[in-house]
Design an enzyme around this catalytic site. Structure first.
Site, PDB file in Angstrom:
ATOM      1  N   TRP A 102       4.797  10.178  -2.874  1.00  0.00           N
ATOM      2  CA  TRP A 102       3.815  10.329  -1.785  1.00  0.00           C
ATOM      3  C   TRP A 102       4.268  11.389  -0.791  1.00  0.00           C
ATOM      4  O   TRP A 102       3.448  12.148  -0.263  1.00  0.00           O
ATOM      5  CB  TRP A 102       3.541   8.988  -1.101  1.00  0.00           C
ATOM      6  CG  TRP A 102       2.774   8.063  -1.994  1.00  0.00           C
ATOM      7  CD1 TRP A 102       3.189   6.870  -2.510  1.00  0.00           C
ATOM      8  CD2 TRP A 102       1.447   8.280  -2.530  1.00  0.00           C
ATOM      9  NE1 TRP A 102       2.221   6.338  -3.325  1.00  0.00           N
ATOM     10  CE2 TRP A 102       1.152   7.166  -3.352  1.00  0.00           C
ATOM     11  CE3 TRP A 102       0.505   9.294  -2.403  1.00  0.00           C
ATOM     12  CZ2 TRP A 102      -0.068   7.041  -4.045  1.00  0.00           C
ATOM     13  CZ3 TRP A 102      -0.704   9.179  -3.090  1.00  0.00           C
ATOM     14  CH2 TRP A 102      -0.978   8.068  -3.890  1.00  0.00           C
ATOM     15  N   ASP A 172       3.495   8.045   7.356  1.00  0.00           N
ATOM     16  CA  ASP A 172       2.564   7.420   6.418  1.00  0.00           C
ATOM     17  C   ASP A 172       3.098   6.007   6.164  1.00  0.00           C
ATOM     18  O   ASP A 172       4.112   5.829   5.491  1.00  0.00           O
ATOM     19  CB  ASP A 172       2.514   8.234   5.123  1.00  0.00           C
ATOM     20  CG  ASP A 172       1.650   7.586   4.040  1.00  0.00           C
ATOM     21  OD1 ASP A 172       1.147   6.468   4.261  1.00  0.00           O
ATOM     22  OD2 ASP A 172       1.492   8.207   2.968  1.00  0.00           O
ATOM     23  N   LYS A 196      -3.531  -1.492   0.800  1.00  0.00           N
ATOM     24  CA  LYS A 196      -2.280  -2.156   0.464  1.00  0.00           C
ATOM     25  C   LYS A 196      -2.100  -3.413   1.316  1.00  0.00           C
ATOM     26  O   LYS A 196      -1.976  -4.496   0.790  1.00  0.00           O
ATOM     27  CB  LYS A 196      -1.083  -1.221   0.677  1.00  0.00           C
ATOM     28  CG  LYS A 196      -0.765  -0.243  -0.446  1.00  0.00           C
ATOM     29  CD  LYS A 196      -1.820   0.764  -0.748  1.00  0.00           C
ATOM     30  CE  LYS A 196      -1.523   1.694  -1.886  1.00  0.00           C
ATOM     31  NZ  LYS A 196      -1.331   3.097  -1.516  1.00  0.00           N
TER      32      LYS A 196
HETATM   33  C1  LIG Z   1      -1.480   4.465  -1.765  1.00  0.00           C
HETATM   34  C2  LIG Z   1      -0.767   5.440  -0.909  1.00  0.00           C
HETATM   35  C3  LIG Z   1      -1.335   6.676  -0.538  1.00  0.00           C
HETATM   36  C4  LIG Z   1      -2.667   7.165  -1.042  1.00  0.00           C
HETATM   37  O1  LIG Z   1      -3.726   6.376  -0.726  1.00  0.00           O
HETATM   38  P1  LIG Z   1      -5.202   6.783  -1.173  1.00  0.00           P
HETATM   39  O2  LIG Z   1      -6.028   5.765  -0.509  1.00  0.00           O
HETATM   40  O3  LIG Z   1      -5.263   6.694  -2.667  1.00  0.00           O
HETATM   41  O4  LIG Z   1      -5.453   8.154  -0.698  1.00  0.00           O
HETATM   42  C5  LIG Z   1      -0.599   7.494   0.295  1.00  0.00           C
HETATM   43  N1  LIG Z   1       0.615   7.144   0.740  1.00  0.00           N
HETATM   44  C6  LIG Z   1       1.186   5.972   0.400  1.00  0.00           C
HETATM   45  C7  LIG Z   1       2.534   5.634   0.944  1.00  0.00           C
HETATM   46  C8  LIG Z   1       0.518   5.088  -0.431  1.00  0.00           C
HETATM   47  O5  LIG Z   1       1.091   3.918  -0.774  1.00  0.00           O
END
Ligand SMILES: *Cc1c(COP(=O)(O)O)cnc(C)c1O
Length: 361
Positions: A102, A172, A196
């Protein structure tokens, strides 16, 4: 039907009580005779719900009043572009920490908008660890420092907040937000996709310090402009209303559990017992530096790798869903044990791992 435990990394399991409440009031929301899904975002009933959701989130994370909370459409990947558009503020370079898949996606997107300085990377150790803070090559001229608090795919999580002096810190937190309390005032921006640990996909939540708003790249679309979204209470256009509603139910559920200190303790206990089982086993192993093992995504492999597909298949038959690891992490297994995963789910998984191992003897 046997009890199912859903270990999906995302979209992930939601708290059972939240799903039941959503089901119970699906056709008749709060006795109003309509569904939360079919009401205008401008209606006072929806606005009241939306405001309550924000209040609850602010309370859970103790968000200071000089931070805006945004509920935006789209996943966290949208923010890989929106962050540089909004936060470069006349500068042309930003620092990024590279700790996995990521991080790399965020870096590659940011490169379209500015010079990216990878201030630290754990690529040489196959992303199994996090570079020591005192080895980071931070640039004092950087517009911000970006890192991924929990690398969902490998199961690698920061265990502290880096100190970046006056350079705003951007994180993030898609896969570990609300798993424990955080000092929001250490950050310029925190962002997280909802699917998540918050609610359904299609929604992202942002917590951004007010003084960083307003100086966007000239071509930034209005919908991508944090300041415009903040001025319009995230309703510049139609937001993902139903996802917002479910997120609100999740926040209320978290408060009812006792807040984030209770969740942190529970999450710590769940992860610790799973890692403990893996570590004492001569059948399973985990490759992440123990200091940075994720409390949310526990990855593991089998010494006899050829048994992994059978493990995943039999686990699913036993009601343990979505344990297949990500192909970019080289396969193996991953148990995502976010807030909604009850402790019994982890116990059940450990039991299954034990039984599977016994059956091979
Ligand atoms: C799942 C995830 C993303 C991407 O999420 P999307 O909704 O598919 O754009 C980005 N960063 C992290 C840490 C993630 O777990």
């Amino acid at each position: 039907m046997p009890q199912i435990y859903n270990f999906s990394a995302g979209p992930a399991a939601l708290p059972q009580a939240v799903m039941e409440q959503a089901q119970a009031e699906f056709l008749n929301w709060q006795g109003k005779g309509i569904s939360a899904m079919e009401i205008s975002h401008r209606h006072p009933w929806f606005m009241a719900m939306a405001e309550q959701a924000e209040r609850d989130l602010r309370e859970l994370l103790a968000i200071p009043s000089n931070y805006k909370v945004l509920f935006l459409a789209g996943g966290a990947s949208f923010q890989f572009a929106m962050v540089p558009m909004n936060l470069l503020r006349g500068k042309n370079t930003a620092d990024y920490i590279n700790t996995g898949i990521w991080s790399q996606k965020a870096i590659n997107e940011a490169k379209r908008y500015c010079k990216v300085n990878v201030a630290a990377s754990s690529e040489s150790s196959q992303f199994n660890s996090i570079p020591d803070f005192n080895e980071w090559q931070l640039n004092p001229q950087a517009a911000y420092v970006h890192y991924v608090a929990n690398e969902t795919i490998s199961g690698l999580e920061f265990n502290g907040i880096p100190n970046t002096a006056d350079v705003p810190l951007v994180s993030d937190m898609s896969s570990n937000i609300l798993s424990t309390s955080i000092e929001v005032n250490r950050f310029g921006l925190i962002y997280a996709g909802a699917q998540k640990n918050i609610g359904p996909s299609g929604l992202s939540i942002l917590i951004v310090r007010e003084d960083l708003l307003g100086d966007v790249l000239p071509f930034t679309p209005s919908l991508y402009n944090y300041q415009i979204q903040a001025e319009n209470n995230s309703m510049y256009n139609t937001p993902p209303t139903y996802a917002w509603y479910i997120a609100g139910l999740v926040f209320a559920w978290l408060k009812k559990q006792g807040g984030l200190s209770v969740m942190a303790e529970r999450n710590q206990r769940k992860a610790a017992k799973l890692y403990q089982y893996i570590d004492q086993s001569d059948c399973y192993f985990n490759t992440i530096d123990p200091r940075y093992r994720s409390n949310m995504n526990v990855t593991f492999r089998m010494r006899q790798a050829e048994l992994e597909p059978q493990f995943i298949q039999e686990a699913e038959q036993a009601g343990l869903f979505a344990l297949k690891g990500h192909k970019l992490a080289g396969g193996g297994m991953r148990a995502s044990i976010y807030n909604a995963m009850p402790e019994e789910g982890v116990d059940r998984l450990i039991e299954f791992m034990h039984d599977f191992q016994q059956a091979q003897l």
